[in-house]
Design a protein around this motif. Structure first.
Motif, short mmCIF file in Angstrom:
data_model
loop_
_atom_site.label_atom_id
_atom_site.label_comp_id
_atom_site.label_asym_id
_atom_site.label_seq_id
_atom_site.Cartn_x
_atom_site.Cartn_y
_atom_site.Cartn_z
N UNK A 15 1.58 -79.31 -27.63
CA UNK A 15 0.98 -78.16 -28.29
C UNK A 15 0.99 -78.29 -29.82
N UNK A 16 -0.19 -78.15 -30.41
CA UNK A 16 -0.40 -78.26 -31.85
C UNK A 16 -0.10 -79.67 -32.38
N UNK A 17 0.01 -80.63 -31.47
CA UNK A 17 0.11 -82.03 -31.86
C UNK A 17 -1.05 -82.81 -31.23
N UNK A 18 -1.14 -82.78 -29.91
CA UNK A 18 -2.27 -83.41 -29.23
C UNK A 18 -3.26 -82.41 -28.66
N UNK A 19 -2.76 -81.25 -28.20
CA UNK A 19 -3.66 -80.24 -27.61
C UNK A 19 -3.56 -78.95 -28.41
N UNK A 20 -4.67 -78.17 -28.41
CA UNK A 20 -4.76 -77.02 -29.31
C UNK A 20 -5.40 -75.83 -28.62
N UNK A 23 -6.86 -70.54 -31.15
CA UNK A 23 -6.32 -70.01 -32.40
C UNK A 23 -5.82 -71.10 -33.33
N UNK A 24 -5.54 -72.29 -32.78
CA UNK A 24 -4.95 -73.36 -33.58
C UNK A 24 -5.94 -74.46 -33.95
N UNK A 25 -7.21 -74.32 -33.61
CA UNK A 25 -8.18 -75.40 -33.82
C UNK A 25 -8.36 -75.78 -35.29
N UNK A 26 -8.40 -74.80 -36.17
CA UNK A 26 -8.61 -75.02 -37.61
C UNK A 26 -9.83 -75.91 -37.87
N UNK A 27 -10.97 -75.45 -37.41
CA UNK A 27 -12.23 -76.17 -37.63
C UNK A 27 -12.91 -75.59 -38.87
N UNK A 28 -12.92 -76.32 -39.98
CA UNK A 28 -13.43 -75.77 -41.24
C UNK A 28 -14.94 -75.83 -41.40
N UNK A 29 -15.60 -76.62 -40.55
CA UNK A 29 -17.04 -76.84 -40.72
C UNK A 29 -17.85 -75.74 -40.05
N UNK A 30 -19.15 -75.64 -40.36
CA UNK A 30 -20.02 -74.69 -39.65
C UNK A 30 -20.00 -74.97 -38.14
N UNK A 252 0.28 -87.04 -42.12
CA UNK A 252 -1.19 -87.05 -42.07
C UNK A 252 -1.76 -85.84 -42.81
N UNK A 253 -2.90 -86.00 -43.46
CA UNK A 253 -3.51 -84.87 -44.16
C UNK A 253 -4.24 -83.91 -43.23
N UNK A 254 -4.66 -84.41 -42.05
CA UNK A 254 -5.45 -83.58 -41.14
C UNK A 254 -4.63 -82.43 -40.58
N UNK A 255 -5.34 -81.31 -40.38
CA UNK A 255 -4.73 -80.12 -39.80
C UNK A 255 -5.54 -79.71 -38.58
N UNK A 256 -4.88 -79.00 -37.65
CA UNK A 256 -5.58 -78.53 -36.46
C UNK A 256 -5.98 -79.66 -35.54
N UNK A 257 -7.03 -79.43 -34.74
CA UNK A 257 -7.38 -80.37 -33.68
C UNK A 257 -7.80 -81.74 -34.23
N UNK A 258 -8.27 -81.80 -35.47
CA UNK A 258 -8.60 -83.10 -36.08
C UNK A 258 -7.35 -83.95 -36.22
N UNK A 259 -6.20 -83.32 -36.43
CA UNK A 259 -4.94 -84.07 -36.53
C UNK A 259 -4.59 -84.71 -35.19
N UNK A 260 -4.87 -84.00 -34.09
CA UNK A 260 -4.59 -84.56 -32.77
C UNK A 260 -5.37 -85.85 -32.53
N UNK A 261 -6.64 -85.84 -32.92
CA UNK A 261 -7.47 -87.04 -32.77
C UNK A 261 -6.95 -88.17 -33.66
#
Length: 277
Positions: A15-20, A23-30, A252-261
């Motif tokens: 949780x919040x490492x590989x799977x999200x 509420x935890x996705x943190x997708x900043x793009x449109x 890592x600088x990535x946050x949210x689901x991008x960090x999992x990838x």
């Protein structure tokens, strides 16, 4: 029982490492530019946890090339709801190291070792649970639970949580051989001998792995990350807030689901093409 020589063991929090969760996705793009997501967990018939589609492919590859060990504070029942892409892991660590699953079944020898350490090294679950209930206030306490008869946690309305309450609880627990962790809306109280790192070492011993990789985001992952040969943490979570660092730990600088990838890519690169499970 053992893998081929030179195996890589990957012990990763979920949780919040590989799977999200949503509420935890943190997708900043449109929305139109967001990555496609794959649901990996249902709860009461509703989607709960996700990975990106690219992460799903990486997970499948990781399960082929390494001894991949999901390593979670979840109970066995909660872990069973998750269906990750790739081969079903032979080993899984649940209840923060309290249960070592081998082909889906909790290892009884490991259970006995854990029970002996808890009885010898820390205050009882009953004492800690009673203190949690006494010190919590019904204005912000939503649920109180015990997990696997090993540790306790509260579900709280975090915005109403009094400032300093978790710090005071942590100090009280520290004196009794327990640790406290705030993750989202949950406040965990966990015995110090109950660690993910101890279970990881046991799996490494059984598989003959000579390289251990780990990732996690919370205070309950700190021992796991520090015990591994190489480790990663995302740009979010308790460990980011506290600034955990070590020479073998990559921040890592990535946050949210991008960090999992990104974590999965790092695992595969570190495992190398010549290593296998």
């Amino acid at each position: 029982m053992s893998s081929s020589s030179g195996a890589t063991l990957v012990a990763s929090d979920l949780d919040r490492t590989l799977i999200y969760s949503a509420a935890a996705l943190q997708l900043p793009m449109p929305d139109a530019e967001a990555p496609r997501l794959l649901c990996v967990e249902l709860y009461e018939g509703k989607p709960l946890s996700y990975v990106t589609e690219d992460a799903a492919e990486l997970l499948a590859e990781l399960s082929r090339r390494t001894v991949f060990v999901p390593t979670t504070t979840r109970t066995r029942e909660q872990y069973a709801r998750i269906h990750l892409p790739g081969r079903t892991p032979r080993f899984a660590i649940c209840a923060n190291g309290g249960h070592l699953l081998v082909d889906g079944v909790s290892d009884q020898d490991w259970q006995r070792q854990v029970a002996a350490r808890l009885a010898e090294e820390c205050a009882s679950l009953d004492e800690v649970r009673a203190h949690l209930v006494r010190s919590a206030d019904e204005s912000w306490l939503l649920k109180e639970r015990v997990a696997e008869d090993l540790f306790a946690y509260l579900v709280v309305e975090r915005t109403l949580l009094p400032e300093g309450w978790v710090k005071e609880l942590s100090a009280w627990a520290e004196e009794r051989g327990w640790t406290v962790s705030l993750q989202g809306r949950k406040i965990y109280a966990v015995p110090k001998p109950l660690t993910k790192s101890a279970a990881m070492r046991e799996v490494a011993r059984r598989t003959g792995a000579d390289l251990t990789l780990a990732a996690g985001d919370s205070l309950l992952d700190a021992d796991l990350l520090l015990a591994a040969d190489r480790a990663w943490r995302p740009g979010h979570g308790e460990l980011a807030d506290t600034g955990l660092s070590a020479s073998h730990l990559t921040v890592l600088p990535e946050r949210g689901i991008a960090a999992g990838e990104r974590i999965l890519r790092e695992f595969l690169y570190a495992a190398g093409p010549g290593r296998s499970a």
